[in-house]
Design an enzyme around this catalytic site. Sequence first.
Site, PDB file in Angstrom:
ATOM      1  N   CYS A  31       0.834  -1.121   0.089  1.00  0.00           N
ATOM      2  CA  CYS A  31      -0.021   0.050  -0.017  1.00  0.00           C
ATOM      3  C   CYS A  31       0.786   1.400  -0.041  1.00  0.00           C
ATOM      4  O   CYS A  31       1.391   1.525  -1.169  1.00  0.00           O
ATOM      5  CB  CYS A  31      -0.898  -0.316   1.227  1.00  0.00           C
ATOM      6  SG  CYS A  31      -2.355   1.148   1.046  1.00  0.00           S
ATOM      7  N   GLU A  34      -1.547  -9.563   3.044  1.00  0.00           N
ATOM      8  CA  GLU A  34      -1.640 -10.271   4.385  1.00  0.00           C
ATOM      9  C   GLU A  34      -3.038 -10.522   4.868  1.00  0.00           C
ATOM     10  O   GLU A  34      -3.180 -11.412   5.685  1.00  0.00           O
ATOM     11  CB  GLU A  34      -1.152  -9.246   5.384  1.00  0.00           C
ATOM     12  CG  GLU A  34      -1.668  -7.948   5.644  1.00  0.00           C
ATOM     13  CD  GLU A  34      -1.442  -6.664   4.791  1.00  0.00           C
ATOM     14  OE1 GLU A  34      -1.616  -5.564   5.331  1.00  0.00           O
ATOM     15  OE2 GLU A  34      -0.822  -6.897   4.102  1.00  0.00           O
ATOM     16  N   HIS A  78      -3.455  -5.237  -0.089  1.00  0.00           N
ATOM     17  CA  HIS A  78      -2.969  -5.818   1.098  1.00  0.00           C
ATOM     18  C   HIS A  78      -2.909  -7.416   1.274  1.00  0.00           C
ATOM     19  O   HIS A  78      -4.076  -7.885   1.720  1.00  0.00           O
ATOM     20  CB  HIS A  78      -3.690  -5.230   2.456  1.00  0.00           C
ATOM     21  CG  HIS A  78      -3.759  -3.997   2.628  1.00  0.00           C
ATOM     22  ND1 HIS A  78      -2.692  -3.363   3.806  1.00  0.00           N
ATOM     23  CD2 HIS A  78      -4.185  -2.773   2.091  1.00  0.00           C
ATOM     24  CE1 HIS A  78      -2.932  -2.131   3.734  1.00  0.00           C
ATOM     25  NE2 HIS A  78      -3.646  -1.514   2.701  1.00  0.00           N
TER      26      HIS A  78
END
Length: 612
Positions: A401, A531, A529
């Site tokens: 990001c 994750e 993102h």
Amino acid sequence: MKYILVTGGVISGIGKGVIASSIGTILKHCGLHVTSIKIDPYINIDAGTFSPFEHGEVFVLDDGGEVDLDLGNYERFLDVTLHRANNITTGKIYQQVIECERRGDYLGKTVQVVPHITDAIQEWVINVAKVPVTDDGKEPEVCIIELGGTIGDIEGMPFVEAFRQFQFRVSHESFCCVHVSLVPQPKSTGESKTKPTQASVKELRGSGLSPDLIVCRSEMPIIDEVKQKISNFCHVKPDRVICIHDCTSTYRVPLMLEEQGLIQFIAERLQLNIATPARPKKFMWKWRDLADRHDNVRKVVEIALVGKYTQLEDAYASVTKALQHSALFVNRRLNLSYIEATSLEEATKIENPVKYHQAWQILCRSDGVIVPGGFGKRGMEGKIAAVTWCRTTRKPFLGVCLGLQAAVIEFTRNVMNWKDANTTEIDPESPYPVVIDMPEHNPGQMGGTMRLGKRTTIFHGDSILKKLYGNVGSIDERHRHRYEVNPEFVDKIEEAGLHFVGRDESETRMEIMELPVSTHPYFVATQYHPEYISRPLKPSPPYLGLLLAAVGKLQPYLNNAMASNTTSEDGENSDEDIVGILRRNISNVSLSATSTPVTPSHLSLKSPVVTD
């Protein structure tokens, strides 16, 4: 539908989320479909406008919901896809009730906490519990509800009252209460103190809810005499007092609950046909092997995280988990160092030279660097300095990001010699606004105005990440950002050598950037993102690439993966296959930690994988 309410006492942050997730994991392994609801008693509509210092990270769901980080735990443990409605806040409930009142739904009645607010809470729970959260689309059979905060908090009282009523609304066999409480063990005496738990249970019972199971959190295991004392004073059977002491990893918690008879208790209390005299031989094998693998890995990989919110580790909870998943894959124990971005800036060198040099020392000794997301001006120059160091020293780098935006700014400043290149978030008058705010961004409204949720990224050409994702043409990942790379400068940036290998469906938004392998072993950044959808047995490809590069195994891994063409038709590996790999590997881990790592679902099961 069966409902399990998880409450907490004595202190907040006691581990209710992990306990709730672990209960769900056990029930899922018993063949049940499980969903989860997290209740946060704050008045905010959602977690989107929180400072990371307040509640940790903001977790983003597929539908764009900005929710509490505990929902990330639920998704990782249960491998489900939750929705924004799975996070209930006081703000959402009051907003709904006030909207009903404005429409005249209450026919002129006086709108009160009881019954209107409590009824709204109950209806919300009943409706959300029925929503499928798995790919097969089946309706859940069990709903686990975590009530945030501690019993006795004034803001949580409407929810406690709602569930006091709810237990009678559904049958006795369809609702049970699990109370998580602290049993402190002062070092001065070494004794386990039960008074806090007694007081907490008394408060809960005074509110009209009686715990069916008490989970005692402690630093060390508690003895049977302590359990008996809690049983006597808290009005529960001795076998319904469970101890969960501090352990080596959260992967151990489901195993500890199962060993202490949780399945038998839930089967009897909720009349579920899941209790058998002997569990199947492979019951929860992947969790046992995962926990063993975590405990037995010996070699260490050093990763530096350069961020803005490093004072609170929960601010990067999903990032940390994704790094841990990938570290286990490459047979390394993760040693994660948090570096405050401002500590790397020249101003700190003047104001606090010791802090400056310590930060750079940590960065320089790391095996890889990650620059995660964030907002605002503070620390941006420090992040850019870290990116410069990674690029010029060929240190493995992953930007997420804001990390991608920092990498683009660094490249245009130092390679393309656009010295004033910047983001309009920091310098709206920059002659080279290489990062700009998106057209849909509403500067006057902060909540829910970002580009949120699952979006499609299409790969362009050959790239490292495309190979790590299994050579697919496109991927779906979750986003949370207000700013993006300026499409007007993309062609010039690519001509200078920085490639945007992933773009959105309109091809105007840059999603993935890389430096060629000939220039740098792993210099990758994503606007999304990754994750958020990393799983213990399915590590996120960008994070996996960083860890593989950090241990010097990325290219052999990619070569071996590309050489194999034995992937199944749907490209997926069953849990049984993964578990089989784990079981074969665990026996080799204890001494040398050189076993073959787990193959994630997007890669071929029979691909030659990385070993030492």
